[in-house]
Design an enzyme around this catalytic site. Sequence first.
Site, PDB file in Angstrom:
ATOM      1  N   ASP A 151      -0.207   5.030   0.921  1.00  0.00           N
ATOM      2  CA  ASP A 151      -0.645   6.156   2.113  1.00  0.00           C
ATOM      3  C   ASP A 151      -0.316   5.421   3.421  1.00  0.00           C
ATOM      4  OD1 ASP A 151      -1.227   8.989   0.874  1.00  0.00           O
ATOM      5  OD2 ASP A 151      -1.925   7.320  -0.294  1.00  0.00           O
ATOM      6  N   ASP A 159       0.665  -1.132   0.117  1.00  0.00           N
ATOM      7  CA  ASP A 159       0.104   0.081  -0.025  1.00  0.00           C
ATOM      8  C   ASP A 159       0.944   1.207   0.022  1.00  0.00           C
ATOM      9  OD1 ASP A 159      -2.161   1.921   0.365  1.00  0.00           O
ATOM     10  OD2 ASP A 159      -1.985   1.534   2.607  1.00  0.00           O
ATOM     11  N   ASP A 191      -2.172  -0.580   5.704  1.00  0.00           N
ATOM     12  CA  ASP A 191      -2.036   0.216   6.993  1.00  0.00           C
ATOM     13  C   ASP A 191      -3.500   0.441   7.866  1.00  0.00           C
ATOM     14  OD1 ASP A 191      -2.791   1.989   5.259  1.00  0.00           O
ATOM     15  OD2 ASP A 191      -2.319   3.815   6.799  1.00  0.00           O
TER      16      ASP A 191
END
Length: 333
Positions: A111, A109, A301
């Site tokens: 961000d 991922d 996240d």
Amino acid sequence: MTNQQNVAVLDMKSRGLRSLLPPSSLPVSKSFSPTDLKMLLKKRLEGEKVGTKMNAWVDSMRSSSPTRIRSTYSTDDNSSWIVHHPSALSMFDQIMAASIGKQIVMFLDYDGTLSPIVEDPDRAFMSREMRAAVRDVARYFPTAIVTGRCRDKVYSFVKLSGLYYAGSHGMDIKGPSKSCKYKNGNRGVLFQPASEFLPMIDEVYKALVEKTKSIGGAKVENNKFCVSVHFRCVDEKSWAALAEQVRSVLSQYPKLKLTQGRKVLEIRPTIEWDKGRALQFLLEALGYANSNDVLPIYIGDDRTDEDAFKVEEFLRRLVDWKKIFTRRRSTII
Ligand SMILES: [Mg+2]
């Protein structure tokens, strides 16, 4: 990982007429015809439904947007998520043991995983050290960035040509621009399953920019096949107002749906496609469809809120392990 939106259902049976009517309307005036009463009830019910839905949205926005402080494994976390999903770093040796004889494929991922969550999403830059770690990992393992962002945007942050990029929540996939040594990895993959939605997404983007401009700190981002409404800089008191504006736009587009991430509302086509399907597609593109000799590793996240430092450490350990493992094998041969 996506978060399902809560759906509030009003229990009609448990509520009396009086509780549905505004206080000013009690006792019921003789001037109300049955039709008036029906309309009044309908209006009140709709108002309550929207209100309940808004509360659900705001609750969902809150739970999808944990702060770093909460994420440093508090007692609550230990009793729920972390216990059942231990850190990949603490399980490193077990993961490597499970990977013997298999091709590791890395999915990352962007961000909050490779970059910090910063106030201005246009400035979510990754560190030089993180870029070096990702470059090294991509030398040894097929590596893909899977993100909700526009593919071009995330490429402008990562700036590595040897990677796969799956932007717009996997709806915009492109293979490495430079040669790739893995099975079918040099086919110049390009896959965009939601092309027909481009004009609609553009229209919604413009409507959301207009509708949210009165809400301080709200930022609307056109991610090509989806739209993000960032609320990183929006005061929590305004979250309900923001959710209401987004809802009013979305209600005009039944072919679009809303999902939530950390400090972001995402609007995207209701097609049967998500990051998981994108991962499957990429594994197939790499020649690992229905294969037992592949170990995909995905680092994101949304729930665990692992900070970028831990991600970088994991990537470095992975590269070190691969180097040692390769050296040992060549010594034995
Ligand atoms: Mg993220």
